[in-house]
Design a protein around this motif. Structure first.
Motif, PDB file in Angstrom:
ATOM      1  N   ARG A 142      -7.098  11.621   1.437  1.00 12.89           N
ATOM      2  CA  ARG A 142      -7.298  10.474   2.348  1.00 12.89           C
ATOM      3  C   ARG A 142      -6.372  10.704   3.423  1.00 12.89           C
ATOM      4  O   ARG A 142      -5.462  11.262   3.582  1.00 12.89           O
ATOM      5  N   SER A 143      -7.074  10.549   4.773  1.00  9.11           N
ATOM      6  CA  SER A 143      -6.225  10.571   5.967  1.00  9.11           C
ATOM      7  C   SER A 143      -5.279   9.554   5.974  1.00  9.11           C
ATOM      8  O   SER A 143      -5.304   8.510   5.323  1.00  9.11           O
ATOM      9  N   PRO A 144      -4.217   9.836   6.970  1.00 13.54           N
ATOM     10  CA  PRO A 144      -3.220   8.733   6.855  1.00 13.54           C
ATOM     11  C   PRO A 144      -3.651   7.372   7.429  1.00 13.54           C
ATOM     12  O   PRO A 144      -3.359   6.379   7.136  1.00 13.54           O
ATOM     13  N   GLU A 145      -4.768   7.575   8.365  1.00 13.77           N
ATOM     14  CA  GLU A 145      -5.356   6.446   8.797  1.00 13.77           C
ATOM     15  C   GLU A 145      -6.000   5.510   7.730  1.00 13.77           C
ATOM     16  O   GLU A 145      -5.876   4.431   7.897  1.00 13.77           O
ATOM     17  N   LEU A 146      -6.778   6.438   6.983  1.00 12.02           N
ATOM     18  CA  LEU A 146      -7.583   5.706   5.850  1.00 12.02           C
ATOM     19  C   LEU A 146      -6.467   4.972   4.700  1.00 12.02           C
ATOM     20  O   LEU A 146      -6.740   3.925   4.283  1.00 12.02           O
ATOM     21  N   VAL A 147      -5.420   5.886   4.618  1.00 15.89           N
ATOM     22  CA  VAL A 147      -4.291   5.090   3.574  1.00 15.89           C
ATOM     23  C   VAL A 147      -3.739   3.844   4.259  1.00 15.89           C
ATOM     24  O   VAL A 147      -3.595   2.980   3.529  1.00 15.89           O
ATOM     25  N   ARG A 148      -3.590   3.940   5.484  1.00 15.55           N
ATOM     26  CA  ARG A 148      -2.895   2.721   6.123  1.00 15.55           C
ATOM     27  C   ARG A 148      -4.207   1.559   6.036  1.00 15.55           C
ATOM     28  O   ARG A 148      -3.860   0.240   5.874  1.00 15.55           O
ATOM     29  N   LEU A 149      -5.298   1.839   6.546  1.00 17.89           N
ATOM     30  CA  LEU A 149      -6.457   0.934   6.711  1.00 17.89           C
ATOM     31  C   LEU A 149      -6.682   0.076   5.223  1.00 17.89           C
ATOM     32  O   LEU A 149      -7.044  -0.986   5.191  1.00 17.89           O
ATOM     33  N   LEU A 150      -6.662   1.049   4.302  1.00 20.60           N
ATOM     34  CA  LEU A 150      -6.965   0.605   2.868  1.00 20.60           C
ATOM     35  C   LEU A 150      -5.887  -0.248   2.103  1.00 20.60           C
ATOM     36  O   LEU A 150      -5.994  -0.870   1.249  1.00 20.60           O
ATOM     37  N   GLY A 151      -4.583   0.177   2.699  1.00 22.14           N
ATOM     38  CA  GLY A 151      -3.620  -0.490   2.028  1.00 22.14           C
ATOM     39  C   GLY A 151      -3.201   0.389   0.557  1.00 22.14           C
ATOM     40  O   GLY A 151      -2.547  -0.548  -0.287  1.00 22.14           O
ATOM     41  N   VAL A 152      -3.579   1.480   0.685  1.00 30.13           N
ATOM     42  CA  VAL A 152      -3.453   2.304  -0.852  1.00 30.13           C
ATOM     43  C   VAL A 152      -2.250   3.234  -0.425  1.00 30.13           C
ATOM     44  O   VAL A 152      -2.311   3.878   0.275  1.00 30.13           O
ATOM     45  N   GLY A 153      -1.499   3.705  -1.678  1.00 27.91           N
ATOM     46  CA  GLY A 153      -0.485   4.658  -1.495  1.00 27.91           C
ATOM     47  C   GLY A 153      -0.989   5.936  -1.983  1.00 27.91           C
ATOM     48  O   GLY A 153      -0.349   6.919  -1.441  1.00 27.91           O
ATOM     49  N   ASN A 154      -1.859   6.103  -2.566  1.00 26.68           N
ATOM     50  CA  ASN A 154      -2.344   7.269  -3.236  1.00 26.68           C
ATOM     51  C   ASN A 154      -3.149   8.067  -2.087  1.00 26.68           C
ATOM     52  O   ASN A 154      -4.487   7.551  -1.908  1.00 26.68           O
ATOM     53  N   ALA A 155      -2.743   9.051  -1.604  1.00 32.39           N
ATOM     54  CA  ALA A 155      -3.786   9.984  -0.680  1.00 32.39           C
ATOM     55  C   ALA A 155      -4.430  10.986  -1.145  1.00 32.39           C
ATOM     56  O   ALA A 155      -5.301  11.632  -0.340  1.00 32.39           O
ATOM     57  N   SER A 156      -4.269  11.472  -2.214  1.00 27.40           N
ATOM     58  CA  SER A 156      -5.166  12.640  -2.980  1.00 27.40           C
ATOM     59  C   SER A 156      -5.516  11.952  -4.518  1.00 27.40           C
ATOM     60  O   SER A 156      -4.930  12.414  -5.461  1.00 27.40           O
TER      61      SER A 156
END
Length: 366
Positions: free
Chosen positions: A34-48
């Motif tokens: 997950r891109s940093p933008e997506l992590v921020r938009l979705l409000g989730v901490g798991n990027a992989s």
């Protein structure tokens, strides 16, 4: 030469401007990105996340659609998909996500990676749901109004039918029979009766043909004026609808088979001229259509009774006026004879003739 860092920066700026985030999922390793933008938009901490970890954040009611699309993409039956689903953020807030997915194939045509873009569409989805709810409310109101208009139209038809059948009738019982016929023709399986006050009893003068003989016998014998619903209708001078008819508490024997009752008091010159009643063997309350039609026929009957009362009074006045006219004419004839006749018994005989012409057949003596 192209600068990879510059390209990535431009991509990230574009994603930020569009309020979207990029992601990809490697089918071989079973791990996503997950891109940093997506992590921020979705409000989730798991990027992989793994697929199971990703799915754990999806609302359980929306997981079947995700699994179905994933299976079709992985097997190559489709190359892209668009889904909207609910996702639970790490802070336990539920949001709506719109996800666009594309399949990437290898040299032999096999799908080895999925990638796409996702964005938060909660506001748009809430607006859409609010519009759907508003449309549903409007549809209910339109349906209710349609039923009301249908009830009003039926009531007008019943009024017209009563007016046509009653015509110039001035007999109260005949008018009540017309009202009963209209109610039966318009509403179907209902029982109708019409009462007139006799002392301390409401005695039935009209009973519809569907009523059992033992019920008719009770109604004709008379219902006490203190019977709850009868009394309420007269005292309130309004229509009374009785759901859940209870024969014992109402004081009307033999009517246990009925599920609801209705009463319309007919007042003429502020006096109770009669009482129109209706019953149904169906359990529960009266429908809006039935209530509207009953009120309409009750008003029509009351107007007809008022007209009949006025016609009877006018007829009596005309008869009285005709009698007075004949008396005056007889007096004029007698006065003229007094001036022409001199013989006393002849005058008496003439007076008797004039008097008897103004009275029913009989004899006169002097």
């Amino acid at each position: 030469m192209p600068d990879p860092l510059a390209d990535e920066l431009r991509l990230r700026l574009a994603l930020k401007a569009a309020q979207q985030g990029a992601w990809e999922f490697d089918l071989g390793s079973g791990r996503g990105y997950r891109s940093p933008e997506l992590v921020r938009l979705l409000g989730v901490g798991n990027a992989s996340p793994t697929f199971e970890e990703y799915l754990s954040n999806v609302h359980q009611d929306d997981r079947p659609a995700i699994l179905s699309a994933f299976a079709e993409l992985r097997t190559g039956r489709i190359d892209e998909s668009t889904l909207q689903y609910r996702l639970l953020r790490d802070d336990a807030q539920l949001i709506w996500v719109e996800q666009h997915t594309y399949a990437e194939r290898g040299e032999r045509g096999e799908v080895f990676r999925l990638y796409g873009l996702s964005k938060d569409v909660t506001s748009a989805r809430q607006t859409e749901l609010a519009l759907q709810e508003l449309n549903a409310i409007l549809e209910v109101r339109v349906a209710e109004r349609t039923r009301e208009l249908e009830s009003e139209r039926t009531a007008l038809d019943a009024f017209a039918a009563f007016t046509e059948t009653a015509g110039s009738q001035i007999d109260a019982v005949a008018l009540a029979q017309h009202a009963a016929d209209v109610l039966r023709q318009t509403l179907g399986e209902v029982s109708v009766s019409y009462y007139e006050l006799e002392g301390a009893l409401w005695r039935a003068r009209v009973c519809s043909d569907d009523m059992a003989p033992e019920i008719v016998q009770v109604l004709v014998a008379g219902i006490p004026v203190g019977a709850p619903s009868y009394r309420e209708a007269v005292e309130s001078k309004t229509t009374v609808f009785v759901p859940g008819w209870n024969a014992a508490s109402e004081g009307v024997a033999q009517t246990e088979t009925y599920g609801a009752g209705a009463f319309y008091p007919c007042f003429v010159d502020d006096q109770p001229q009669g009482l129109l009643a209706m019953g149904t063997r169906r359990a529960g309350d009266w429908t809006l259509r039935e209530q509207t039609v009953f009120r309409s026929v009750g008003r029509s009957l009351t107007l007809a009774l008022e007209r009949a009362d006025a016609a009877l009074k006018l007829r009596e006045q005309n008869l009285e006026l005709a009698a007075r006219t004949r008396a005056l004419e007889g007096f004029a004839d007698l006065t003229r004879d007094l001036s022409l006749r001199g013989e006393p018994y002849g005058l008496v005989r003439r007076a008797q003739e004039v008097m008897m012409s103004l009275l029913p057949a009989g004899v006169a003596f002097y």
